[in-house]
Design an enzyme around this catalytic site. Structure first.
Site, PDB file in Angstrom:
ATOM      1  N   ASP A 129      20.552   2.777   8.248  1.00  0.00           N
ATOM      2  CA  ASP A 129      21.956   2.528   8.576  1.00  0.00           C
ATOM      3  C   ASP A 129      22.124   1.060   8.951  1.00  0.00           C
ATOM      4  OD1 ASP A 129      21.120   2.273  11.207  1.00  0.00           O
ATOM      5  OD2 ASP A 129      22.022   4.149  11.897  1.00  0.00           O
ATOM      6  N   GLU A 130      23.285   0.697   9.513  1.00  0.00           N
ATOM      7  CA  GLU A 130      23.562  -0.716   9.797  1.00  0.00           C
ATOM      8  C   GLU A 130      22.662  -1.292  10.883  1.00  0.00           C
ATOM      9  OE1 GLU A 130      25.880   1.473   9.089  1.00  0.00           O
ATOM     10  OE2 GLU A 130      27.239   0.555   7.614  1.00  0.00           O
ATOM     11  N   MET A 164      10.888  -6.923   4.410  1.00  0.00           N
ATOM     12  CA  MET A 164      11.015  -7.555   5.733  1.00  0.00           C
ATOM     13  C   MET A 164      12.352  -8.243   6.012  1.00  0.00           C
ATOM     14  SD  MET A 164       8.437  -6.423   7.118  1.00  0.00           S
ATOM     15  CE  MET A 164       8.630  -7.231   8.696  1.00  0.00           C
ATOM     16  N   ARG A 165      13.336  -8.111   5.137  1.00  0.00           N
ATOM     17  CA  ARG A 165      14.649  -8.714   5.397  1.00  0.00           C
ATOM     18  C   ARG A 165      15.627  -7.651   5.864  1.00  0.00           C
ATOM     19  NH1 ARG A 165      14.721 -13.853   6.182  1.00  0.00           N
ATOM     20  NH2 ARG A 165      16.924 -13.948   5.573  1.00  0.00           N
ATOM     21  N   SER A 218       0.836  -1.209   0.000  1.00  0.00           N
ATOM     22  CA  SER A 218       0.000   0.000   0.000  1.00  0.00           C
ATOM     23  C   SER A 218       0.874   1.264   0.000  1.00  0.00           C
ATOM     24  CB  SER A 218      -0.992  -0.005   1.169  1.00  0.00           C
ATOM     25  OG  SER A 218      -0.335   0.201   2.396  1.00  0.00           O
ATOM     26  N   HIS A 229       8.627   3.290   8.932  1.00  0.00           N
ATOM     27  CA  HIS A 229       8.411   2.431  10.101  1.00  0.00           C
ATOM     28  C   HIS A 229       7.136   2.890  10.823  1.00  0.00           C
ATOM     29  CE1 HIS A 229       9.530  -0.125  13.483  1.00  0.00           C
ATOM     30  NE2 HIS A 229       9.202   0.877  14.285  1.00  0.00           N
TER      31      HIS A 229
HETATM   32  C1  DQB Z   1      12.190  -4.028   9.449  1.00  0.00           C
HETATM   33  C2  DQB Z   1      12.510  -4.140  10.806  1.00  0.00           C
HETATM   34  C3  DQB Z   1      12.713  -5.401  11.378  1.00  0.00           C
HETATM   35  C4  DQB Z   1      12.561  -6.532  10.592  1.00  0.00           C
HETATM   36  C5  DQB Z   1      12.258  -6.408   9.253  1.00  0.00           C
HETATM   37  C6  DQB Z   1      12.065  -5.157   8.688  1.00  0.00           C
HETATM   38  C7  DQB Z   1      12.783  -7.892  11.186  1.00  0.00           C
HETATM   39  O1  DQB Z   1      13.232  -8.015  12.319  1.00  0.00           O
HETATM   40  N1  DQB Z   1      12.465  -8.962  10.431  1.00  0.00           N
HETATM   41  C8  DQB Z   1      12.613 -10.331  10.863  1.00  0.00           C
HETATM   42  C9  DQB Z   1      13.998 -10.859  10.528  1.00  0.00           C
HETATM   43  C10 DQB Z   1      14.186 -10.976   9.044  1.00  0.00           C
HETATM   44  C11 DQB Z   1      15.603 -11.352   8.679  1.00  0.00           C
HETATM   45  O2  DQB Z   1      16.073 -12.406   9.194  1.00  0.00           O
HETATM   46  O3  DQB Z   1      16.222 -10.621   7.898  1.00  0.00           O
HETATM   47  N2  DQB Z   1      12.007  -2.766   8.906  1.00  0.00           N
HETATM   48  N3  DQB Z   1      18.062  -3.131   7.273  1.00  0.00           N
HETATM   49  C12 DQB Z   1      18.887  -2.355   8.001  1.00  0.00           C
HETATM   50  N4  DQB Z   1      18.413  -1.342   8.773  1.00  0.00           N
HETATM   51  C13 DQB Z   1      17.081  -1.068   8.864  1.00  0.00           C
HETATM   52  C14 DQB Z   1      14.772  -1.718   8.174  1.00  0.00           C
HETATM   53  C15 DQB Z   1      13.955  -2.584   7.463  1.00  0.00           C
HETATM   54  C16 DQB Z   1      14.497  -3.613   6.673  1.00  0.00           C
HETATM   55  C17 DQB Z   1      15.867  -3.765   6.595  1.00  0.00           C
HETATM   56  C18 DQB Z   1      16.172  -1.886   8.116  1.00  0.00           C
HETATM   57  C19 DQB Z   1      16.717  -2.927   7.323  1.00  0.00           C
HETATM   58  O4  DQB Z   1      16.694  -0.100   9.578  1.00  0.00           O
HETATM   59  N5  DQB Z   1      20.210  -2.578   7.946  1.00  0.00           N
HETATM   60  C20 DQB Z   1      12.454  -2.456   7.546  1.00  0.00           C
HETATM   61  C1  GRF Z   2       3.829  -0.552   6.857  1.00  0.00           C
HETATM   62  O1  GRF Z   2       3.180  -0.427   8.099  1.00  0.00           O
HETATM   63  C2  GRF Z   2       5.265  -0.078   6.980  1.00  0.00           C
HETATM   64  O2  GRF Z   2       5.414   0.976   7.888  1.00  0.00           O
HETATM   65  C3  GRF Z   2       5.960  -1.298   7.504  1.00  0.00           C
HETATM   66  O3  GRF Z   2       5.361  -2.386   6.834  1.00  0.00           O
HETATM   67  C4  GRF Z   2       4.028  -2.019   6.449  1.00  0.00           C
HETATM   68  C5  GRF Z   2       3.949  -2.222   4.968  1.00  0.00           C
HETATM   69  O4  GRF Z   2       2.651  -2.065   4.466  1.00  0.00           O
HETATM   70  N1  GRF Z   2       7.387  -1.198   7.288  1.00  0.00           N
HETATM   71  P1  GRF Z   2       2.421  -2.012   2.876  1.00  0.00           P
HETATM   72  O5  GRF Z   2       3.042  -3.284   2.292  1.00  0.00           O
HETATM   73  O6  GRF Z   2       3.082  -0.778   2.360  1.00  0.00           O
HETATM   74  O7  GRF Z   2       0.922  -2.004   2.703  1.00  0.00           O
END
Ligand code: DQB
Ligand code: GRF
Length: 221
Positions: free
Chosen positions: A144-145, A93-94, A16, A112
């Protein structure tokens, strides 16, 4: 970015937020174009949204790679081939490796569904309810990391209401995500953002010294 800036969007799901970026590029609010959508999952609705808008899509499955580094390398190579100016995570989600983050440093952003730095990670609407906060919202930040730790570009706040559950709160936040992400992307492609340590400066931003929201809403004038 002398040409129309090229944007890539990385998704894992319904998309979305991708749709809000597509719509705001089409309207001209964002002076850029989405040149590529990458999903790490096949068969997600976000890919249909991209196809309907005539945007090229790639599915790059993390399970097809031996390591995180190899998966991120493959995604990075595709993004570089397409010469994108900005990479937007939208429900992707990775967690990305330091190598990928370095490669796209300063042109990689995420949205987020909480007011960072509170409630990073997953299941954050429930976490906000459990903490008893009166406001939550969304945050667009440079990546960032760390996880959800990068410099903050824009935030929107929404009230938490007495009858909220994680689902009603998520819906209220999502409606503001669909405004806040296009705003942040517009500021980026207009070249108005600069990172100064942990702070992001927005060139020519309006400011309203009197703006406030109070919840519950019974405060004196
Ligand atoms: C996310 C925040 C957390 C997760 C995923 C997206 C998470 O914990 N997923 C389950 C584990 C998946 C896995 O094993 O990879 N928000 N990368 C970096 N920094 C960030 C944010 C997202 C996605 C990748 C970041 C990211 O802030 N390095 C989106
Ligand atoms: C949103 O809540 C976003 O903030 C989070 O994942 C959700 C994604 O929704 N990171 P969509 O796939 O954009 O509908």
């Amino acid at each position: 970015m002398t040409d129309t800036p090229k944007i890539a969007v990385l998704i894992s799901g319904s998309g979305s937020n991708l749709q809000s970026l597509i719509d705001n590029c089409a309207s001209g609010y964002i002076p850029g174009r989405i040149a590529l959508v990458i999903s790490n999952k096949p068969d997600v609705f976000g890919l249909e949204r991209a196809e309907k808008a005539g945007i090229p899509t790639r599915v790059i499955k993390h399970r097809d790679f031996d390591s995180r580094e190899a998966f991120d390398q493959a995604m990075g190579d595709v993004l570089e081939e397409t010469e994108v100016d900005l990479v937007c995570l939208a429900g992707f989600m990775r967690i990305l490796t330091a190598g990928f983050v370095d490669r796209f440093q300063g042109r990689l952003i995420n949205i987020h569904p909480a007011l960072l730095p509170s409630f990073p990670g997953l299941d954050v609407q429930q976490a906000a309810l459990d903490a008893g906060v009166r406001f939550s919202g969304c945050t667009v930040h440079f990546v960032d990391e760390g996880v959800d730790t990068g410099p903050i570009i824009a935030q929107a706040a929404v009230p938490i209401l007495p009858d909220d559950d994680a689902k009603t709160l998520a819906g209220r936040i999502l409606r503001q995500e669909h405004r806040t992400y296009p705003l942040a992307v517009r500021l980026f492609v207009q070249g108005r953002l600069s990172i100064e340590g942990r702070r992001v400066h927005v060139a020519e931003a309006q400011s309203d010294d009197s703006a406030a929201m109070i919840n519950p809403p019974e405060a004196p004038g």
